[in-house]
Design a protein around this motif. Structure first.
Motif, PDB file in Angstrom:
ATOM      1  N   ASP A   1       5.896  13.452  -4.127  1.00 29.15           N
ATOM      2  CA  ASP A   1       7.348  13.331  -4.181  1.00 29.15           C
ATOM      3  C   ASP A   1       7.742  11.876  -3.960  1.00 29.15           C
ATOM      4  O   ASP A   1       7.093  11.168  -3.179  1.00 29.15           O
ATOM      5  N   ALA A   2       8.789  11.436  -4.622  1.00 26.62           N
ATOM      6  CA  ALA A   2       9.232  10.040  -4.496  1.00 26.62           C
ATOM      7  C   ALA A   2       9.588   9.686  -3.056  1.00 26.62           C
ATOM      8  O   ALA A   2       9.334   8.567  -2.605  1.00 26.62           O
ATOM      9  N   ASP A   3      10.184  10.611  -2.306  1.00 29.18           N
ATOM     10  CA  ASP A   3      10.574  10.337  -0.919  1.00 29.18           C
ATOM     11  C   ASP A   3       9.481  10.670   0.096  1.00 29.18           C
ATOM     12  O   ASP A   3       9.330   9.984   1.097  1.00 29.18           O
ATOM     13  N   PHE A   4       8.743  11.741  -0.139  1.00 24.74           N
ATOM     14  CA  PHE A   4       7.798  12.240   0.860  1.00 24.74           C
ATOM     15  C   PHE A   4       6.359  11.823   0.625  1.00 24.74           C
ATOM     16  O   PHE A   4       5.529  11.924   1.512  1.00 24.74           O
ATOM     17  N   GLY A   5       6.035  11.406  -0.571  1.00 23.80           N
ATOM     18  CA  GLY A   5       4.653  11.090  -0.875  1.00 23.80           C
ATOM     19  C   GLY A   5       3.872  12.368  -1.169  1.00 23.80           C
ATOM     20  O   GLY A   5       4.441  13.378  -1.583  1.00 23.80           O
ATOM     21  N   PRO A   6       2.565  12.352  -0.918  1.00 21.48           N
ATOM     22  CA  PRO A   6       1.753  13.523  -1.239  1.00 21.48           C
ATOM     23  C   PRO A   6       2.031  14.687  -0.285  1.00 21.48           C
ATOM     24  O   PRO A   6       2.265  14.483   0.908  1.00 21.48           O
TER      25      PRO A   6
ATOM     26  N   GLN B   1       6.501   5.863   5.992  1.00 23.17           N
ATOM     27  CA  GLN B   1       6.020   4.656   5.321  1.00 23.17           C
ATOM     28  C   GLN B   1       6.820   4.377   4.050  1.00 23.17           C
ATOM     29  O   GLN B   1       7.187   3.232   3.770  1.00 23.17           O
ATOM     30  N   ARG B   2       7.139   5.413   3.294  1.00 21.99           N
ATOM     31  CA  ARG B   2       7.940   5.219   2.084  1.00 21.99           C
ATOM     32  C   ARG B   2       9.348   4.750   2.430  1.00 21.99           C
ATOM     33  O   ARG B   2       9.910   3.891   1.746  1.00 21.99           O
ATOM     34  N   GLN B   3       9.922   5.309   3.482  1.00 26.24           N
ATOM     35  CA  GLN B   3      11.267   4.910   3.885  1.00 26.24           C
ATOM     36  C   GLN B   3      11.268   3.481   4.428  1.00 26.24           C
ATOM     37  O   GLN B   3      12.195   2.714   4.174  1.00 26.24           O
ATOM     38  N   ALA B   4      10.241   3.119   5.170  1.00 26.21           N
ATOM     39  CA  ALA B   4      10.131   1.756   5.708  1.00 26.21           C
ATOM     40  C   ALA B   4       9.991   0.741   4.572  1.00 26.21           C
ATOM     41  O   ALA B   4      10.586  -0.336   4.611  1.00 26.21           O
ATOM     42  N   THR B   5       9.221   1.087   3.568  1.00 27.43           N
ATOM     43  CA  THR B   5       9.064   0.209   2.412  1.00 27.43           C
ATOM     44  C   THR B   5      10.402   0.009   1.715  1.00 27.43           C
ATOM     45  O   THR B   5      10.774  -1.120   1.377  1.00 27.43           O
ATOM     46  N   ARG B   6      11.148   1.096   1.531  1.00 31.56           N
ATOM     47  CA  ARG B   6      12.471   1.000   0.894  1.00 31.56           C
ATOM     48  C   ARG B   6      13.429   0.145   1.715  1.00 31.56           C
ATOM     49  O   ARG B   6      14.284  -0.534   1.164  1.00 31.56           O
ATOM     50  N   ALA B   7      13.295   0.194   3.047  1.00 27.79           N
ATOM     51  CA  ALA B   7      14.172  -0.579   3.933  1.00 27.79           C
ATOM     52  C   ALA B   7      13.725  -2.035   4.054  1.00 27.79           C
ATOM     53  O   ALA B   7      14.385  -2.829   4.716  1.00 27.79           O
ATOM     54  N   GLY B   8      12.593  -2.393   3.441  1.00 24.21           N
ATOM     55  CA  GLY B   8      12.085  -3.755   3.519  1.00 24.21           C
ATOM     56  C   GLY B   8      11.444  -4.084   4.852  1.00 24.21           C
ATOM     57  O   GLY B   8      11.299  -5.249   5.208  1.00 24.21           O
ATOM     58  N   LEU B   9      11.051  -3.063   5.584  1.00 22.04           N
ATOM     59  CA  LEU B   9      10.432  -3.241   6.896  1.00 22.04           C
ATOM     60  C   LEU B   9       8.947  -3.542   6.723  1.00 22.04           C
ATOM     61  O   LEU B   9       8.224  -2.795   6.065  1.00 22.04           O
TER      62      LEU B   9
ATOM     63  N   ALA C   1      -0.068  -0.033   7.490  1.00 21.09           N
ATOM     64  CA  ALA C   1      -0.213   1.422   7.519  1.00 21.09           C
ATOM     65  C   ALA C   1      -1.632   1.847   7.852  1.00 21.09           C
ATOM     66  O   ALA C   1      -2.594   1.200   7.461  1.00 21.09           O
ATOM     67  N   LEU C   2      -1.714   2.934   8.583  1.00 17.71           N
ATOM     68  CA  LEU C   2      -2.949   3.679   8.747  1.00 17.71           C
ATOM     69  C   LEU C   2      -2.733   5.037   8.075  1.00 17.71           C
ATOM     70  O   LEU C   2      -1.633   5.339   7.628  1.00 17.71           O
ATOM     71  N   ASP C   3      -3.762   5.878   8.007  1.00 14.21           N
ATOM     72  CA  ASP C   3      -3.605   7.188   7.366  1.00 14.21           C
ATOM     73  C   ASP C   3      -2.521   8.017   8.033  1.00 14.21           C
ATOM     74  O   ASP C   3      -1.724   8.665   7.361  1.00 14.21           O
ATOM     75  N   ASN C   4      -2.508   8.047   9.341  1.00 11.01           N
ATOM     76  CA  ASN C   4      -1.558   8.885  10.072  1.00 11.01           C
ATOM     77  C   ASN C   4      -0.843   8.115  11.169  1.00 11.01           C
ATOM     78  O   ASN C   4      -0.564   8.656  12.241  1.00 11.01           O
ATOM     79  N   ALA C   5      -0.544   6.856  10.903  1.00  7.68           N
ATOM     80  CA  ALA C   5       0.120   6.042  11.923  1.00  7.68           C
ATOM     81  C   ALA C   5       0.526   4.700  11.314  1.00  7.68           C
ATOM     82  O   ALA C   5       0.266   4.427  10.152  1.00  7.68           O
ATOM     83  N   PHE C   6       1.129   3.898  12.139  1.00 10.34           N
ATOM     84  CA  PHE C   6       1.434   2.516  11.812  1.00 10.34           C
ATOM     85  C   PHE C   6       0.611   1.649  12.743  1.00 10.34           C
ATOM     86  O   PHE C   6       0.706   1.784  13.963  1.00 10.34           O
ATOM     87  N   ALA C   7      -0.185   0.734  12.214  1.00  9.43           N
ATOM     88  CA  ALA C   7      -0.974  -0.170  13.052  1.00  9.43           C
ATOM     89  C   ALA C   7      -0.071  -1.242  13.645  1.00  9.43           C
ATOM     90  O   ALA C   7      -0.176  -1.562  14.829  1.00  9.43           O
ATOM     91  N   THR C   8       0.798  -1.785  12.807  1.00  9.18           N
ATOM     92  CA  THR C   8       1.772  -2.780  13.255  1.00  9.18           C
ATOM     93  C   THR C   8       3.077  -2.528  12.514  1.00  9.18           C
ATOM     94  O   THR C   8       3.091  -1.937  11.435  1.00  9.18           O
ATOM     95  N   VAL C   9       4.166  -3.008  13.103  1.00 11.89           N
ATOM     96  CA  VAL C   9       5.471  -2.912  12.450  1.00 11.89           C
ATOM     97  C   VAL C   9       6.325  -4.084  12.920  1.00 11.89           C
ATOM     98  O   VAL C   9       6.259  -4.477  14.084  1.00 11.89           O
ATOM     99  N   ASP C  10       7.102  -4.661  12.002  1.00 10.07           N
ATOM    100  CA  ASP C  10       7.936  -5.815  12.329  1.00 10.07           C
ATOM    101  C   ASP C  10       9.042  -5.470  13.324  1.00 10.07           C
ATOM    102  O   ASP C  10       9.348  -6.283  14.198  1.00 10.07           O
TER     103      ASP C  10
END
Length: 114
Positions: free
Chosen positions: A11-16, A40-48, A52-61
């Motif tokens: 899905d465009a919003d949810f991914g697989p 992750q998809r929403q963060a990308t759209r927000a320019g954040l 990414a990790l498989d089930n987490a965020f390793a780092t975030v701005d």
């Protein structure tokens, strides 16, 4: 005899995600999503910026912005995903079944924070 049918989708919003339909009455179904993929998809759209990790965020701005994004993943949003894909994918209910009120209801079976 086939007991279940799986539909693997992106899905465009949810991914697989996947939907598992049971082939016999009461025709239950299971929707499996990964909230991290959605975030992750929403963060990308927000320019954040993030790593990414498989089930987490390793780092975030900006952790506060990411938290606000994650807070938007609600039951109604997940239900909207289900309703959207039920109009696209085949399922066991006929139009006559739907006319008399048979439909899938959504419940959260096992939320996970990992």
């Amino acid at each position: 005899m086939v007991n279940h049918y799986y539909s693997y989708c992106v899905d465009a919003d949810f991914g697989p995600f996947f939907l598992k339909f049971c082939s016999y009455f009461p025709y239950n179904a299971k929707l499996c999503i990964n909230g991290h993929h959605w975030a992750q998809r929403q963060a990308t759209r927000a320019g954040l910026g993030f790593t990414a990790l498989d089930n987490a965020f390793a780092t975030v701005d900006d952790p506060n912005t990411l938290q606000a994004i994650c807070d938007r993943l609600t039951g109604p949003r997940i239900d909207a995903l289900l309703r959207k894909w039920l109009t696209i994918l085949p399922d066991p209910f006929t139009d006559a079944d739907r006319d008399v009120g048979y439909r899938y209801d959504l419940s959260v079976l096992q939320p996970s924070s990992s």
